[in-house]
Scaffold this motif. Structure first.
Motif, PDB file in Angstrom:
ATOM      1  N   LYS A 242      -0.730   6.343   3.203  1.00 26.83           N
ATOM      2  CA  LYS A 242      -1.410   7.826   2.243  1.00 26.83           C
ATOM      3  C   LYS A 242      -0.825   8.819   2.346  1.00 26.83           C
ATOM      4  O   LYS A 242      -0.906   9.571   1.390  1.00 26.83           O
ATOM      5  CB  LYS A 242      -2.707   7.882   3.341  1.00 26.83           C
ATOM      6  CG  LYS A 242      -3.864   6.702   2.928  1.00 26.83           C
ATOM      7  CD  LYS A 242      -3.994   6.362   1.415  1.00 26.83           C
ATOM      8  CE  LYS A 242      -5.110   7.493   1.045  1.00 26.83           C
ATOM      9  NZ  LYS A 242      -5.455   7.380  -0.290  1.00 26.83           N
TER      10      LYS A 242
ATOM     11  N   ALA B 150       1.760   8.989  -0.205  1.00 29.49           N
ATOM     12  CA  ALA B 150       1.316   9.129  -1.562  1.00 29.49           C
ATOM     13  C   ALA B 150       0.945  10.577  -1.718  1.00 29.49           C
ATOM     14  O   ALA B 150       1.164  11.384  -3.002  1.00 29.49           O
ATOM     15  CB  ALA B 150       0.073   8.200  -1.643  1.00 29.49           C
TER      16      ALA B 150
ATOM     17  N   ALA C 186       2.524  12.929  -4.733  1.00 35.02           N
ATOM     18  CA  ALA C 186       1.869  13.940  -5.795  1.00 35.02           C
ATOM     19  C   ALA C 186       2.219  15.292  -5.598  1.00 35.02           C
ATOM     20  O   ALA C 186       2.648  15.867  -6.716  1.00 35.02           O
ATOM     21  CB  ALA C 186       0.520  13.846  -5.190  1.00 35.02           C
TER      22      ALA C 186
ATOM     23  N   ASP D  94       9.026   8.311  -6.578  1.00 36.13           N
ATOM     24  CA  ASP D  94       7.986   7.466  -6.373  1.00 36.13           C
ATOM     25  C   ASP D  94       6.698   8.135  -6.827  1.00 36.13           C
ATOM     26  O   ASP D  94       6.528   9.236  -7.073  1.00 36.13           O
ATOM     27  CB  ASP D  94       7.787   7.348  -4.772  1.00 36.13           C
ATOM     28  CG  ASP D  94       9.143   6.416  -4.224  1.00 36.13           C
ATOM     29  OD1 ASP D  94       9.103   5.202  -4.675  1.00 36.13           O
ATOM     30  OD2 ASP D  94       9.573   6.662  -3.403  1.00 36.13           O
ATOM     31  N   THR D  95       5.943   7.102  -7.357  1.00 37.59           N
ATOM     32  CA  THR D  95       4.450   7.727  -8.023  1.00 37.59           C
ATOM     33  C   THR D  95       3.507   7.511  -6.983  1.00 37.59           C
ATOM     34  O   THR D  95       3.544   6.502  -6.096  1.00 37.59           O
ATOM     35  CB  THR D  95       4.145   7.057  -9.285  1.00 37.59           C
ATOM     36  OG1 THR D  95       3.904   5.711  -8.804  1.00 37.59           O
ATOM     37  CG2 THR D  95       5.329   7.018 -10.335  1.00 37.59           C
ATOM     38  N   ALA D  96       2.605   8.676  -7.086  1.00 40.39           N
ATOM     39  CA  ALA D  96       1.394   8.594  -5.816  1.00 40.39           C
ATOM     40  C   ALA D  96       0.545   7.416  -6.106  1.00 40.39           C
ATOM     41  O   ALA D  96      -0.018   6.743  -5.352  1.00 40.39           O
ATOM     42  CB  ALA D  96       0.530   9.704  -6.075  1.00 40.39           C
ATOM     43  N   ASP D  97       0.311   6.989  -7.458  1.00 40.64           N
ATOM     44  CA  ASP D  97      -0.564   5.761  -7.643  1.00 40.64           C
ATOM     45  C   ASP D  97       0.031   4.726  -7.206  1.00 40.64           C
ATOM     46  O   ASP D  97      -0.754   3.860  -6.639  1.00 40.64           O
ATOM     47  CB  ASP D  97      -0.604   5.761  -9.382  1.00 40.64           C
ATOM     48  CG  ASP D  97      -1.366   6.793  -9.911  1.00 40.64           C
ATOM     49  OD1 ASP D  97      -2.181   7.517  -9.242  1.00 40.64           O
ATOM     50  OD2 ASP D  97      -1.354   6.924 -11.026  1.00 40.64           O
ATOM     51  N   ALA D  98       1.386   4.286  -7.347  1.00 37.45           N
ATOM     52  CA  ALA D  98       2.036   3.057  -6.821  1.00 37.45           C
ATOM     53  C   ALA D  98       1.477   2.979  -5.288  1.00 37.45           C
ATOM     54  O   ALA D  98       1.375   1.969  -4.629  1.00 37.45           O
ATOM     55  CB  ALA D  98       3.266   2.810  -7.207  1.00 37.45           C
TER      56      ALA D  98
ATOM     57  N   ASN E 129      -0.468   4.749  -3.211  1.00 37.71           N
ATOM     58  CA  ASN E 129      -1.754   4.648  -3.161  1.00 37.71           C
ATOM     59  C   ASN E 129      -2.485   3.173  -3.302  1.00 37.71           C
ATOM     60  O   ASN E 129      -3.336   2.632  -2.336  1.00 37.71           O
ATOM     61  CB  ASN E 129      -2.810   5.631  -3.744  1.00 37.71           C
ATOM     62  CG  ASN E 129      -2.893   7.007  -3.403  1.00 37.71           C
ATOM     63  OD1 ASN E 129      -2.997   6.893  -2.126  1.00 37.71           O
ATOM     64  ND2 ASN E 129      -2.801   8.165  -4.188  1.00 37.71           N
ATOM     65  N   LEU E 130      -1.833   2.368  -4.251  1.00 40.69           N
ATOM     66  CA  LEU E 130      -2.492   1.169  -4.506  1.00 40.69           C
ATOM     67  C   LEU E 130      -1.827   0.216  -2.975  1.00 40.69           C
ATOM     68  O   LEU E 130      -2.750  -0.563  -2.972  1.00 40.69           O
ATOM     69  CB  LEU E 130      -1.664   0.623  -5.739  1.00 40.69           C
ATOM     70  CG  LEU E 130      -2.007  -0.861  -6.179  1.00 40.69           C
ATOM     71  CD1 LEU E 130      -3.504  -1.106  -6.302  1.00 40.69           C
ATOM     72  CD2 LEU E 130      -1.171  -1.327  -7.532  1.00 40.69           C
TER      73      LEU E 130
ATOM     74  N   GLU F 276      -4.195   0.925  -0.336  1.00 44.27           N
ATOM     75  CA  GLU F 276      -5.535   0.169  -0.512  1.00 44.27           C
ATOM     76  C   GLU F 276      -5.242  -1.434  -0.041  1.00 44.27           C
ATOM     77  O   GLU F 276      -5.962  -1.937   0.621  1.00 44.27           O
ATOM     78  CB  GLU F 276      -6.169   0.359  -1.822  1.00 44.27           C
ATOM     79  CG  GLU F 276      -6.628   1.779  -2.079  1.00 44.27           C
ATOM     80  CD  GLU F 276      -7.463   2.330  -1.067  1.00 44.27           C
ATOM     81  OE1 GLU F 276      -8.544   1.388  -0.849  1.00 44.27           O
ATOM     82  OE2 GLU F 276      -7.408   3.226  -0.581  1.00 44.27           O
TER      83      GLU F 276
END
Length: 378
Positions: free
Chosen positions: A211, A214, A218, A240-244, A246-247, A250
């Protein structure tokens, strides 16, 4: 070898180096990375740009041309500039910096929570930036978005009628250099946080690591936009992307398993209430010892009052989500109240119903708040 040198030994983000470097070469590269950013921020390198030829502060007289067009004073080819105005100089300068930030699609103090988490992580050594105090402070300031690193206040003019105008500018070359180095340091922290074995990854600590990674990603995306707006290239930084991230966080979260251990339950009603909430988070409920245990203690006590025909039941509930191996408390929950009835049995039944209601209404939010506040262990 200090922390910064060690983590850069493992991976020099965005530069194409690999872990197989010799210790000596990696240490040299680490020192060089810290030195570059330090020198850029101190204005000792050509990459740091130079100040404009002249900064003027004046009062009254004809309105300077830069008030309506800051590029009359700061060359568009070299600087990014903006003007702010207010009834005093301090506010005018703040507004000028805000206008400058808006050019990059940022808002001053746009996300206080991000800045708070990032700063706390740096102070606790979770995010390692530099042993150099100046560099560390600059990186934390950049995360706060209350100003732009490398931004300067230039010309100031008071119109004689109570309004002050201020120009804020940013040297494009310096902006590119500063934010490129900060991104590289941040990317190194992302790698340090996420390059872990599965045994560590699929835990609350692993979740916290992903987290915050991520969050850093961002922040880096905002910095990459500053570089692009200043005319620089960001493709080579391999962000690196925050979305990847964060996924993946999760996925870690939903892999967790919890054993519920309750003392003082009545007909498993309270256990069922907690289990339903934990299942709702995506967690598995285990019937034996697991990496995490929800330890719940329920106390019901009869209370009497003189000249009152009702019977009363005081109750307290304490629920701690604990890491079984270490005893580390991940989340805490407490509730206490009193129920009444003509009989104590009736009062106790009402107490259990009140406990169920309190858990359903309060525990999910309390649990998520505690988990969201977790910082990775070093």
């Amino acid at each position: 070898m200090n922390k910064l040198l060690l983590l850069l030994t493992l991976f020099i983000a965005g530069s194409g180096f690999v872990c197989a470097q010799s210790a000596g070469n990696a240490e040299t590269a680490a020192r060089e990375a810290a030195r570059r950013l330090d020198e850029i921020l101190d204005g000792k390198t050509s990459g740091g740009g130079t100040q404009p030829a002249q900064v003027q502060a004046s009062q009254g007289g004809p309105e300077p041309a830069w008030v309506t067009d800051p590029y009359q004073a700061y060359s568009r080819s070299r600087y990014i500039a903006a003007v702010g105005f207010a009834k005093n100089r301090d506010e005018a300068e703040k507004k000028a910096l805000a206008e400058l930030a808006a050019i990059f699609g940022q808002k001053i103090q746009s996300d206080f929570s991000v800045a708070t988490v990032y700063s706390e992580a740096v102070s606790k050594g979770v995010i390692v930036v530099s042993d150099n105090t100046n560099v560390r402070d600059a990186i934390v300031a950049a995360a706060s978005l209350d100003t732009l690193v490398g931004a300067e206040i230039g010309n100031v003019w008071e119109d004689g009628r109570g309004i002050v105008y201020a120009a804020a500018y940013m040297d494009k070359e310096k902006a590119i250099a500063v934010y490129t180095e900060i991104i590289r340091m941040n990317q190194t922290n992302i790698d340090r946080l996420t390059m872990i074995k599965d045994a560590q990854k699929y835990t609350f600590d692993g979740y916290a690591r992903y987290k915050i990674a991520a969050l850093i990603a961002a922040i880096n995306a905002k910095y990459a936009n500053i570089i692009a707006q200043a005319g620089g290239q960001v493709s080579s930084l391999n962000l690196d992307t925050a979305d990847a991230i964060n996924l993946e966080a999760e996925n870690i979260y939903k892999s967790l398993a919890v054993y519920i251990n309750i003392d003082g339950d009545r007909n498993n009603r309270i256990r069922y209430t907690f289990a339903k909430i934990l299942n709702g988070e995506g967690w598995r409920i285990q019937e034996n010892i697991s990496p995490y245990t929800l330890k719940v203690t329920v106390n019901l006590n009869e209370v009497t009052f003189p000249n009152n025909k009702n019977k009363f039941c005081d109750f307290t509930v304490q629920a701690n989500l604990v890491e079984s191996a270490t005893g580390l408390i991940v989340s805490q929950f407490n509730c206490t109240d009193r129920a009444s009835h003509l009989t104590y049995r009736g009062a106790a039944d009402r107490a259990v119903a009140m406990i169920e209601k309190s858990i359903n209404e309060q525990y999910p939010a309390a649990l998520r708040r505690d988990v969201a506040a977790l910082l990775p262990q070093k």
